[in-house]
Design an enzyme around this catalytic site. Structure first.
Site, PDB file in Angstrom:
ATOM      1  CB  SER A 169       5.132 -33.761 -15.173  1.00  0.00           C
ATOM      2  OG  SER A 169       5.556 -32.851 -14.190  1.00  0.00           O
ATOM      3  CG  PHE A 198      12.768 -31.401 -22.583  1.00  0.00           C
ATOM      4  CD1 PHE A 198      13.228 -30.907 -23.801  1.00  0.00           C
ATOM      5  CD2 PHE A 198      11.436 -31.795 -22.494  1.00  0.00           C
ATOM      6  CE1 PHE A 198      12.378 -30.818 -24.902  1.00  0.00           C
ATOM      7  CE2 PHE A 198      10.580 -31.710 -23.578  1.00  0.00           C
ATOM      8  CZ  PHE A 198      11.061 -31.221 -24.789  1.00  0.00           C
ATOM      9  CG  HIS A 242       9.253 -35.926  -9.022  1.00  0.00           C
ATOM     10  ND1 HIS A 242       8.427 -34.823  -9.073  1.00  0.00           N
ATOM     11  CD2 HIS A 242       9.546 -36.240 -10.303  1.00  0.00           C
ATOM     12  CE1 HIS A 242       8.221 -34.492 -10.338  1.00  0.00           C
ATOM     13  NE2 HIS A 242       8.886 -35.335 -11.102  1.00  0.00           N
ATOM     14  CD  GLU A 301       7.441 -34.502  -5.597  1.00  0.00           C
ATOM     15  OE1 GLU A 301       6.950 -34.916  -6.647  1.00  0.00           O
ATOM     16  OE2 GLU A 301       8.637 -34.130  -5.512  1.00  0.00           O
ATOM     17  CB  CYS A 305      10.922 -32.061 -12.142  1.00  0.00           C
ATOM     18  SG  CYS A 305      10.609 -33.130 -13.562  1.00  0.00           S
ATOM     19  CD  GLN A 361      13.680 -29.908 -17.652  1.00  0.00           C
ATOM     20  OE1 GLN A 361      12.805 -29.306 -18.272  1.00  0.00           O
ATOM     21  NE2 GLN A 361      13.630 -31.217 -17.458  1.00  0.00           N
TER      22      GLN A 361
END
Length: 373
Positions: A47, A299, A348, A350, A254, A258
């Site tokens: 990311s 975002f 997140h 995880e 994440c 979106q």
């Protein structure tokens, strides 16, 4: 020996320091992350592709680097900014220093600058294009090159980080379900968290077709985190629409949140400086509990906080909200019978470096698939 290095932001502000990692020059979007631990996971998180990451914690590299904690096959950050790098790493799992790791992978960084001043500047002015160089030490000259770089808004990056070929992470113990995970920039810990719960995970490229997904005969669909502007990610959005139309249980994290929002007909927008760190408070509106979460996103989904949204697939609503700024942190889709059909979160669960408050979401995904079996 360290060399002089220069960091220049697109609004002209500059910071002089010394090189950290590889020498040369690099460009990307300047952002900051507030995590005090987990720098190895941060560096290898896809990311962060095309971003110059500033660590707000002053001491970085203390525990060195090991060969177990990487979230992908390489470091993805475009550049790295730290204040006070460790001179000697000390940890029983360490196999090399962070400086050596950065040099080995050609990651240009800068150290010895006032990262607090840089962070305050980015909070006030917003994330912006930047460059780091050990070759050009004239701020005006480096600024010219910074202004030639493309902005993050409008950038489609998922296809630059996705896996080239599909692969399978087998279930640990008895297999309970089969899930297709669309790799938009997936972290290694995500399929592991599912495998621990008896899920066989088929990781497919971001470009996978509907036919390729259905050929796996999955019990559920997952979409991962990833870089770039969700407005440009058309294929995963159209794919998800087709899967929701078929009633496939869905869980997104994440970037997957979106994409889910866009599939439901909602918009997305760029945050001023984003949420990046492992200390972000989020309210689960269903339970009233507050989770401390790990986040990395620039975002967000544009959705009404107090209204439901009728979609072709069911009724959608905001399920989680940031307690810092009321940004949408989760969505859920329910059918006419009130049962949840799909859900997503912006953070997140995880997170390998922690916190682990949100690990229950993988169990919620299991419950979702059990209810549709």
């Amino acid at each position: 020996m360290s060399q002089p290095a220069l960091l220049v932001l697109e609004d002209g502000r500059s910071f002089a320091g010394t090189s950290y990692g590889a020498t040369g020059e690099t460009f990307g979007e300047a952002v900051f992350t507030t995590g005090m631990t987990g720098y190895q996971e941060t560096l290898t998180d896809p990311s962060y592709h095309r971003q110059i990451v500033t660590q707000t914690a002053p001491h970085i590299g203390n525990t060195g680097v090991n060969d177990e904690d990487d979230e992908s096959q390489k470091i993805w950050v475009a550049g790295y900014v730290v204040r006070d790098p460790a001179r000697v790493p000390s940890n029983w799992r360490s196999v090399r220093s962070l400086d050596d790791q950065l040099q080995g992978q050609g990651i240009v960084g800068i150290s010895g600058i006032d990262t607090r001043a840089l962070t305050r500047h980015l909070r006030e002015r917003g994330a912006m294009r930047a460059g780091i160089s050990t070759e050009i030490l004239d701020p005006s000259e480096l600024l010219k090159k910074v202004l030639e770089q493309p902005p993050m808004a409008g950038s489609e990056l998922a296809e630059e980080v996705t896996t080239v070929e599909s692969y399978v992470i087998p279930a640990e113990g008895e297999k309970r379900f089969t899930v297709v995970a669309l790799d938009l920039g997936i972290k290694a810990m995500t399929p592991k968290r599912m495998a621990e719960r008896g899920i066989e995970v088929h990781v497919l490229p971001a470009t996978a077709s509907l036919e390729e997904v259905l050929a796996v005969n999955p019990d559920g669909i997952f979409m991962s985190n990833g870089p770039g502007d969700p407005e440009t990610t058309e294929h995963p959005t159209e794919l998800l629409k087709a899967l929701l139309q078929r009633g496939k249980p869905y869980f997104g994290i994440c970037f997957g949140n979106q994409v889910f929002g866009r599939a439901l007909g909602l918009g997305t927008f760029k945050l001023k400086y984003g949420h990046r760190g492992i200390n972000q408070p989020v309210l689960d509106r269903a339970t009233g509990k507050v989770e401390i979460t790990a986040q990395n996103h620039g975002f967000a989904v544009d959705a009404p906080l107090e209204e439901t949204i009728e979609t072709p697939y069911g009724t959608a609503e905001v399920s989680h909200v940031s307690l810092n700024d009321n940004v949408v942190e989760g969505l859920k889709l329910t059918g006419g019978d009130g049962k949840v059909l799909a859900f997503s979160v912006q953070y997140h669960p995880e997170a390998a470096a922690g916190p682990h408050d949100s690990a229950y979401l993988f169990d919620r995904f299991i419950e979702l698939m059990e209810g549709r079996a």
